[in-house]
Design a protein around this motif. Structure first.
Motif, short mmCIF file in Angstrom:
data_model
loop_
_atom_site.label_atom_id
_atom_site.label_comp_id
_atom_site.label_asym_id
_atom_site.label_seq_id
_atom_site.Cartn_x
_atom_site.Cartn_y
_atom_site.Cartn_z
N PHE A 116 16.99 -64.75 72.82
CA PHE A 116 16.56 -65.20 74.05
C PHE A 116 17.98 -65.14 74.87
N PHE A 117 18.70 -64.50 74.92
CA PHE A 117 19.82 -64.61 76.00
C PHE A 117 19.65 -64.20 77.43
N ASP A 118 19.88 -64.94 78.22
CA ASP A 118 19.60 -64.69 79.56
C ASP A 118 20.34 -63.43 80.48
N ILE A 119 21.46 -63.27 79.71
CA ILE A 119 22.46 -62.30 80.48
C ILE A 119 23.02 -61.48 79.40
N LEU A 120 23.04 -60.23 79.63
CA LEU A 120 23.59 -59.37 78.58
C LEU A 120 24.75 -58.64 79.27
N LYS A 121 26.20 -58.75 78.76
CA LYS A 121 27.12 -58.16 79.31
C LYS A 121 27.79 -57.04 78.57
N ILE A 122 27.56 -55.79 79.20
CA ILE A 122 27.89 -54.43 78.45
C ILE A 122 29.49 -54.61 78.37
N ASP A 123 29.89 -54.30 77.14
CA ASP A 123 31.44 -54.11 76.85
C ASP A 123 32.00 -52.92 77.87
N GLY A 124 33.31 -53.49 78.02
CA GLY A 124 33.88 -52.50 79.07
C GLY A 124 34.40 -51.38 78.49
N GLN A 125 34.59 -51.01 77.22
CA GLN A 125 34.58 -49.68 76.59
C GLN A 125 33.67 -48.54 77.15
N PHE A 126 32.47 -49.01 77.20
CA PHE A 126 31.57 -48.15 77.83
C PHE A 126 31.45 -48.02 79.52
N ILE A 127 32.05 -48.96 79.98
CA ILE A 127 32.18 -48.84 81.55
C ILE A 127 33.35 -47.99 82.25
#
Length: 285
Positions: A199-210
């Motif tokens: 139940f995390f509130d925020i998901l931060k997508i790793d920079g390698q994909f961005i």
């Protein structure tokens, strides 16, 4: 013949270990030097918090919150980011003390700046560290409502070390208003069974994909898959390492909630509220 083959494999292994040992020694020496540097900085108070904005994708002029990133100052005053030393201290008590210092500084900023929301990084290993827990609980008791403006960031790799303990801790703290962010999502090996329970509130997508997502079909596909995971579990999504207008435009188009990166601001130990306070002090003088 079997014995000869075994002896040959052993000889090759001995050669490999002998040839690799200088590198292993050098890495070990670097880790010891990093650990010593951080220990000295802790003893002498040479620590600072750098803040980087996380902006709303629909309205890039609006800051959702700031991430606090601890910096160690070397004896010359040069700021060293955590990524340059965290691997050397993560499993040592020094890592817990760094987490304590980051939490103290982040909480102090929340107390001094009632209009801010701040994220502070932590290791799952610090959950059972008495000093870290005391710092958090004392602040929550002394400043009612401060938990509503605090986000604790845990990396995917760290969360999976002791998932049951992390889940229990999150349940307790979320009752006090604290939000949790799963940092560097996609870089590790999160079990989707546990992801349902965290139940995390925020998901931060790793920079390698961005990075370079506007031109990279593979990153586009992977990021949209990770974004879909975030939406399914009703988490606010943040794209890390956004560095170009083209990448930001693509992320806005696919519906990312927030963005963070040098395009919107580098981490700084002198954020706007610090500069404003300094200017006000000079005017009064």
């Amino acid at each position: 013949m079997v014995q000869s083959a075994a002896q040959g494999r052993k000889a090759k292994a001995d050669v490999f270990l002998t040839e690799a040992s200088p590198l292993a020694f050098a890495v070990d020496a670097q880790d010891r030097a990093a650990l010593s540097m951080v220990q000295s900085a802790l003893q002498e108070g040479r620590l600072r918090m750098a803040y980087q904005p996380v902006i709303m994708a629909r309205d890039p002029g609006r800051v959702a919150y700031h991430e606090g990133l601890i910096r160690v100052l070397d004896p010359s005053g040069r700021a060293i980011p955590a990524r340059d030393f965290i691997h050397a201290i993560e499993v040592a008590e020094t890592g817990r003390l760094i987490d304590c210092a980051a939490l103290e500084m982040g909480l102090a900023t929340l107390v001094a700046q009632p209009g801010l929301r701040i994220a502070v990084n932590m290791s799952a290993r610090s959950i059972g560290y008495p000093r870290w827990t005391r710092i958090l609980k004392r602040a929550l008791a002394a400043h009612p409502g401060i938990g509503d403006r605090l986000i604790l960031e845990i990396t995917e790799q760290s969360a999976m070390l002791v998932p049951e303990i992390v889940i229990a801790f999150m349940d307790e703290m979320q009752m006090m208003g604290i939000a949790f962010a799963l940092d560097d999502f996609g870089a590790g090996f999160t079990s989707f069974r546990y992801l349902r329970e965290f139940f995390f509130d925020i998901l931060k997508i790793d920079g390698q994909f961005i990075r370079n997502i506007a031109r990279d079909p593979d990153n586009q596909m992977l990021t949209q898959a990770l974004l879909s995971v975030g939406r399914h579990f009703e988490m606010m999504t943040v794209a890390e390492s956004v560095e170009t207008p083209e990448d930001a435009g693509f992320l806005q188009a696919i519906g990312i909630d927030c963005m963070q990166g040098y395009l919107f601001g580098a981490p700084t130990v002198r954020p706007a509220w610090v500069v404003g306070a300094e200017d006000a002090k000079r005017k009064r003088a």
